[in-house]
Design a protein around this motif. Structure first.
Motif, PDB file in Angstrom:
ATOM      1  N   VAL A 110       0.657  -1.083  -0.039  1.00  0.00           N
ATOM      2  CA  VAL A 110       0.575   0.479   0.150  1.00  0.00           C
ATOM      3  C   VAL A 110       0.915   1.184   0.091  1.00  0.00           C
ATOM      4  O   VAL A 110       0.679   2.025  -1.162  1.00  0.00           O
ATOM      5  CB  VAL A 110      -0.886   0.396   1.056  1.00  0.00           C
ATOM      6  CG1 VAL A 110      -1.237   1.280   1.129  1.00  0.00           C
ATOM      7  CG2 VAL A 110      -1.436  -1.215   1.091  1.00  0.00           C
ATOM      8  N   GLU A 111       1.974   1.224   0.771  1.00  0.00           N
ATOM      9  CA  GLU A 111       2.691   2.013   0.946  1.00  0.00           C
ATOM     10  C   GLU A 111       2.943   2.653  -0.746  1.00  0.00           C
ATOM     11  O   GLU A 111       3.932   3.840  -0.761  1.00  0.00           O
ATOM     12  CB  GLU A 111       4.243   2.557   1.973  1.00  0.00           C
ATOM     13  CG  GLU A 111       3.080   1.796   3.644  1.00  0.00           C
ATOM     14  CD  GLU A 111       2.809   1.366   3.788  1.00  0.00           C
ATOM     15  OE1 GLU A 111       1.847   0.854   5.111  1.00  0.00           O
ATOM     16  OE2 GLU A 111       2.692  -0.431   3.032  1.00  0.00           O
ATOM     17  N   GLN A 112       3.782   1.374  -1.485  1.00  0.00           N
ATOM     18  CA  GLN A 112       4.529   1.804  -2.112  1.00  0.00           C
ATOM     19  C   GLN A 112       3.782   2.316  -3.552  1.00  0.00           C
ATOM     20  O   GLN A 112       4.294   3.107  -4.087  1.00  0.00           O
ATOM     21  CB  GLN A 112       5.655   0.819  -2.615  1.00  0.00           C
ATOM     22  CG  GLN A 112       6.600   0.048  -2.094  1.00  0.00           C
ATOM     23  CD  GLN A 112       7.054  -1.032  -2.072  1.00  0.00           C
ATOM     24  OE1 GLN A 112       6.320  -1.837  -2.977  1.00  0.00           O
ATOM     25  NE2 GLN A 112       8.246  -1.096  -2.292  1.00  0.00           N
ATOM     26  N   THR A 113       2.935   1.899  -3.600  1.00  0.00           N
ATOM     27  CA  THR A 113       1.436   2.099  -4.114  1.00  0.00           C
ATOM     28  C   THR A 113       0.951   3.498  -4.309  1.00  0.00           C
ATOM     29  O   THR A 113       0.846   4.318  -5.301  1.00  0.00           O
ATOM     30  CB  THR A 113       0.224   1.728  -4.364  1.00  0.00           C
ATOM     31  OG1 THR A 113       0.974  -0.175  -4.458  1.00  0.00           O
ATOM     32  CG2 THR A 113      -0.836   1.596  -5.618  1.00  0.00           C
ATOM     33  N   ALA A 114       1.223   3.978  -3.416  1.00  0.00           N
ATOM     34  CA  ALA A 114       0.567   5.323  -2.230  1.00  0.00           C
ATOM     35  C   ALA A 114       1.594   6.711  -2.942  1.00  0.00           C
ATOM     36  O   ALA A 114       1.558   7.008  -3.656  1.00  0.00           O
ATOM     37  CB  ALA A 114       0.335   5.701  -1.476  1.00  0.00           C
ATOM     38  N   GLY A 115       3.067   5.847  -2.781  1.00  0.00           N
ATOM     39  CA  GLY A 115       4.113   6.767  -2.554  1.00  0.00           C
ATOM     40  C   GLY A 115       4.751   6.785  -4.745  1.00  0.00           C
ATOM     41  O   GLY A 115       4.586   7.922  -4.801  1.00  0.00           O
ATOM     42  N   ALA A 116       3.626   6.028  -5.174  1.00  0.00           N
ATOM     43  CA  ALA A 116       4.318   6.065  -6.789  1.00  0.00           C
ATOM     44  C   ALA A 116       2.682   6.784  -7.392  1.00  0.00           C
ATOM     45  O   ALA A 116       2.652   8.171  -8.412  1.00  0.00           O
ATOM     46  CB  ALA A 116       3.884   4.500  -7.283  1.00  0.00           C
ATOM     47  N   ILE A 117       1.715   6.352  -6.708  1.00  0.00           N
ATOM     48  CA  ILE A 117       0.604   7.549  -6.670  1.00  0.00           C
ATOM     49  C   ILE A 117       1.347   9.106  -6.491  1.00  0.00           C
ATOM     50  O   ILE A 117       0.678  10.086  -7.524  1.00  0.00           O
ATOM     51  CB  ILE A 117      -1.209   7.298  -6.546  1.00  0.00           C
ATOM     52  CG1 ILE A 117      -1.092   6.012  -6.924  1.00  0.00           C
ATOM     53  CG2 ILE A 117      -1.859   7.828  -6.540  1.00  0.00           C
ATOM     54  CD1 ILE A 117      -2.129   5.594  -5.910  1.00  0.00           C
ATOM     55  N   GLU A 118       1.849   9.044  -5.530  1.00  0.00           N
ATOM     56  CA  GLU A 118       1.624  10.531  -4.999  1.00  0.00           C
ATOM     57  C   GLU A 118       2.669  11.163  -6.504  1.00  0.00           C
ATOM     58  O   GLU A 118       3.213  12.478  -6.713  1.00  0.00           O
ATOM     59  CB  GLU A 118       2.750  10.947  -3.588  1.00  0.00           C
ATOM     60  CG  GLU A 118       1.007  10.561  -3.090  1.00  0.00           C
ATOM     61  CD  GLU A 118       0.350  12.104  -2.768  1.00  0.00           C
ATOM     62  OE1 GLU A 118       0.527  12.567  -3.574  1.00  0.00           O
ATOM     63  OE2 GLU A 118      -0.675  11.848  -2.048  1.00  0.00           O
ATOM     64  N   ILE A 119       4.420  10.911  -7.114  1.00  0.00           N
ATOM     65  CA  ILE A 119       4.786  11.351  -8.311  1.00  0.00           C
ATOM     66  C   ILE A 119       3.995  11.059  -9.349  1.00  0.00           C
ATOM     67  O   ILE A 119       4.655  12.046  -9.548  1.00  0.00           O
ATOM     68  CB  ILE A 119       6.131  10.042  -8.668  1.00  0.00           C
ATOM     69  CG1 ILE A 119       6.745  10.213  -6.735  1.00  0.00           C
ATOM     70  CG2 ILE A 119       6.712  10.310  -9.421  1.00  0.00           C
ATOM     71  CD1 ILE A 119       7.400  11.360  -6.374  1.00  0.00           C
ATOM     72  N   LEU A 120       3.493  10.559  -9.016  1.00  0.00           N
ATOM     73  CA  LEU A 120       2.198  10.974 -11.089  1.00  0.00           C
ATOM     74  C   LEU A 120       1.408  12.244 -10.950  1.00  0.00           C
ATOM     75  O   LEU A 120       1.359  12.904 -11.128  1.00  0.00           O
ATOM     76  CB  LEU A 120       1.577  10.046 -10.893  1.00  0.00           C
ATOM     77  CG  LEU A 120       2.414   8.317 -11.286  1.00  0.00           C
ATOM     78  CD1 LEU A 120       1.210   6.976 -11.836  1.00  0.00           C
ATOM     79  CD2 LEU A 120       2.514   9.046 -13.207  1.00  0.00           C
TER      80      LEU A 120
END
Length: 251
Positions: A201-211
């Motif tokens: 969940v954390e990694q997915t959120a991190g990727a989404i926030e970069i996008l």
């Protein structure tokens, strides 16, 4: 070239996840307790008298809600009475009223197998749903229930992970450009693909926030991340069933 740029963005996001979310639980452990105080603010004061009336003398709406919850979950008897008492308690503390608390139960029960999480798990999810809804009025009660239940289902998590999901959504909106409703919408689109790739969940959120910092938010960010993961499998030969993305990246 466009595919490679997108992949680089995702790699960068995942590699930076530890820095962004490493202190999520430490920094946001007080989120739940603080948000319970939201009912004291002006936007909830208008509902307080109605909530108290419902708690003191439940009307037809409350009775109907309890009966509907029983029909959805199969819960009856003393267990249903206990849920009703909990709904009144949470309704008073949150300012939503007993019927509002029951609505949170119904929304969750329609998406989560109650037998698999038990009464304790359902109560925990309900409490976190209300807290998340208070943290993000734009998300609302239904949106909060969908975000928590959907993420739990997509990533194969437990009801006890509801607080973790809530904190990640809050931390993501704090450190990135996407707000909680944006993140919730992104997770709805990409959650299953991200979980299949081995992202948490954390990694997915991190990727989404970069996008999101590249002006991709909500379903657009979720779709972009999902497409990148698919391209990595089809064009670059990544086999996520054999090697998960975090392992390939050494994270």
């Amino acid at each position: 070239m466009a595919t490679q740029i997108s992949i680089d963005v995702i790699f960068n996001a995942i590699n930076k996840t530890g820095n962004v979310f490493g202190s999520v639980n430490k920094g946001l452990n007080g989120l739940t307790s603080n948000l319970w105080k939201v009912n004291q603010t002006a936007d909830l004061l208008g509902r307080t008298s109605d909530a108290l009336n419902q708690i003191g003398a439940p009307g037809k709406e409350y009775d109907f809600g309890l009966a509907e919850l029983s029909a959805i979950t199969g819960i009856a008897g003393s267990d249903l009475n206990d849920l009703g008492k909990m709904a009144r308690k949470v309704g008073k503390e949150s300012g939503l009223g007993a019927t509002g608390a029951l609505e949170a139960y119904k929304l969750l029960a329609s998406q989560i197998e109650v037998d698999s999480i038990g009464m304790k798990g359902l109560n925990e999810l309900q409490a976190k749903t209300i807290t998340l809804a208070q943290a993000s009025p734009q998300l609302g009660l239904a949106g909060a229930a969908n975000a928590l239940a959907g993420t739990i289902n997509q990533f194969g998590l437990q009801a006890s992970d509801a607080g973790r999901i809530m904190n990640v959504l809050a931390a993501g909106s704090k450190y990135g450009a996407a707000e909680i409703p944006d993140l919730a919408q992104s997770f709805k689109v990409v959650g299953a693909s991200a979980a299949a790739a081995g992202l948490n969940v954390e990694q997915t959120a991190g990727a989404i926030e970069i996008l999101s910092k590249n002006n991709l938010k909500g379903s657009e960010a979720g779709t972009a991340l999902r497409n990148v993961l698919l391209k990595m499998q089809r064009k670059l030969g990544f086999a996520f069933r054999v090697t998960k993305l975090p392992t390939a990246l050494g994270t």
